[in-house]
Design a protein around this motif. Structure first.
Motif, mmCIF file in Angstrom:
data_model
loop_
_atom_site.group_PDB
_atom_site.id
_atom_site.type_symbol
_atom_site.label_atom_id
_atom_site.label_comp_id
_atom_site.label_asym_id
_atom_site.label_seq_id
_atom_site.Cartn_x
_atom_site.Cartn_y
_atom_site.Cartn_z
ATOM 1 N N LEU A 83 10.804 29.945 8.102
ATOM 2 C CA LEU A 83 11.246 28.781 7.335
ATOM 3 C C LEU A 83 11.134 29.030 5.842
ATOM 4 O O LEU A 83 10.335 29.873 5.411
ATOM 5 N N PRO A 84 11.873 28.265 5.050
ATOM 6 C CA PRO A 84 11.653 28.320 3.600
ATOM 7 C C PRO A 84 10.216 27.869 3.306
ATOM 8 O O PRO A 84 9.616 27.117 4.077
ATOM 9 N N GLU A 85 9.673 28.330 2.182
ATOM 10 C CA GLU A 85 8.265 28.074 1.858
ATOM 11 C C GLU A 85 7.881 26.600 1.940
ATOM 12 O O GLU A 85 6.835 26.266 2.498
ATOM 13 N N HIS A 86 8.692 25.718 1.391
ATOM 14 C CA HIS A 86 8.309 24.305 1.374
ATOM 15 C C HIS A 86 8.258 23.722 2.789
ATOM 16 O O HIS A 86 7.400 22.911 3.095
ATOM 17 N N GLN A 87 9.154 24.154 3.671
ATOM 18 C CA GLN A 87 9.117 23.678 5.050
ATOM 19 C C GLN A 87 7.936 24.292 5.801
ATOM 20 O O GLN A 87 7.287 23.626 6.606
ATOM 21 N N ILE A 90 4.806 22.354 5.086
ATOM 22 C CA ILE A 90 4.749 21.107 5.848
ATOM 23 C C ILE A 90 4.334 21.374 7.299
ATOM 24 O O ILE A 90 3.467 20.693 7.847
ATOM 25 N N VAL A 91 4.917 22.390 7.907
ATOM 26 C CA VAL A 91 4.591 22.717 9.290
ATOM 27 C C VAL A 91 3.131 23.139 9.410
ATOM 28 O O VAL A 91 2.442 22.763 10.374
ATOM 29 N N LYS A 92 2.634 23.897 8.445
ATOM 30 C CA LYS A 92 1.218 24.291 8.469
ATOM 31 C C LYS A 92 0.303 23.071 8.381
ATOM 32 O O LYS A 92 -0.734 23.018 9.035
#
Length: 106
Positions: A83-87, A90-92
């Motif tokens: 995923l892109p870093e920002h997503q 969020i997932v983390k």
């Protein structure tokens, strides 16, 4: 591109839980214990036991796979994604929240 290499490690309790019900031989258990619990290198078993790299890898993966399967609570699912870093951030955070919900309440 950044590469992430995670060392597969288990505690003694995790290892014993993972092998419950698994039909594995003494050598497979010895290899998996050494690599997963004691942190030994797989290459050492290739030399010491005169087996192939693939055989050592299979021994470790057999126990690791059992651990992963048993470590997932009901109602949860393991996912892998790029995923892109920002997503990914969020997932983390979601993963941290889910882990906290699984912890026993004091």
């Amino acid at each position: 591109m950044q590469s992430i290499i995670m060392k597969k490690r288990l505690t003694e309790a995790q290892f014993l839980e993972a092998i419950k019900g698994l039909e594995i031989g003494k050598q497979t258990r010895e290899i998996a214990w050494g690599v997963l619990v004691e942190g030994k290198k797989q290459a050492g078993y290739v030399t010491a036991l005169g087996v192939t790299k693939g055989a050592v890898w299979q021994a470790v993966e057999r126990v690791w796979g059992a651990h992963i399967t048993k470590a997932i609570p009901d109602g949860f699912e393991r996912v892998t994604a790029v995923l892109p870093e920002h997503q990914a951030f969020i997932v983390k955070k979601w993963a941290e929240d889910a882990k906290k919900k699984q912890e026993p309440k004091a």
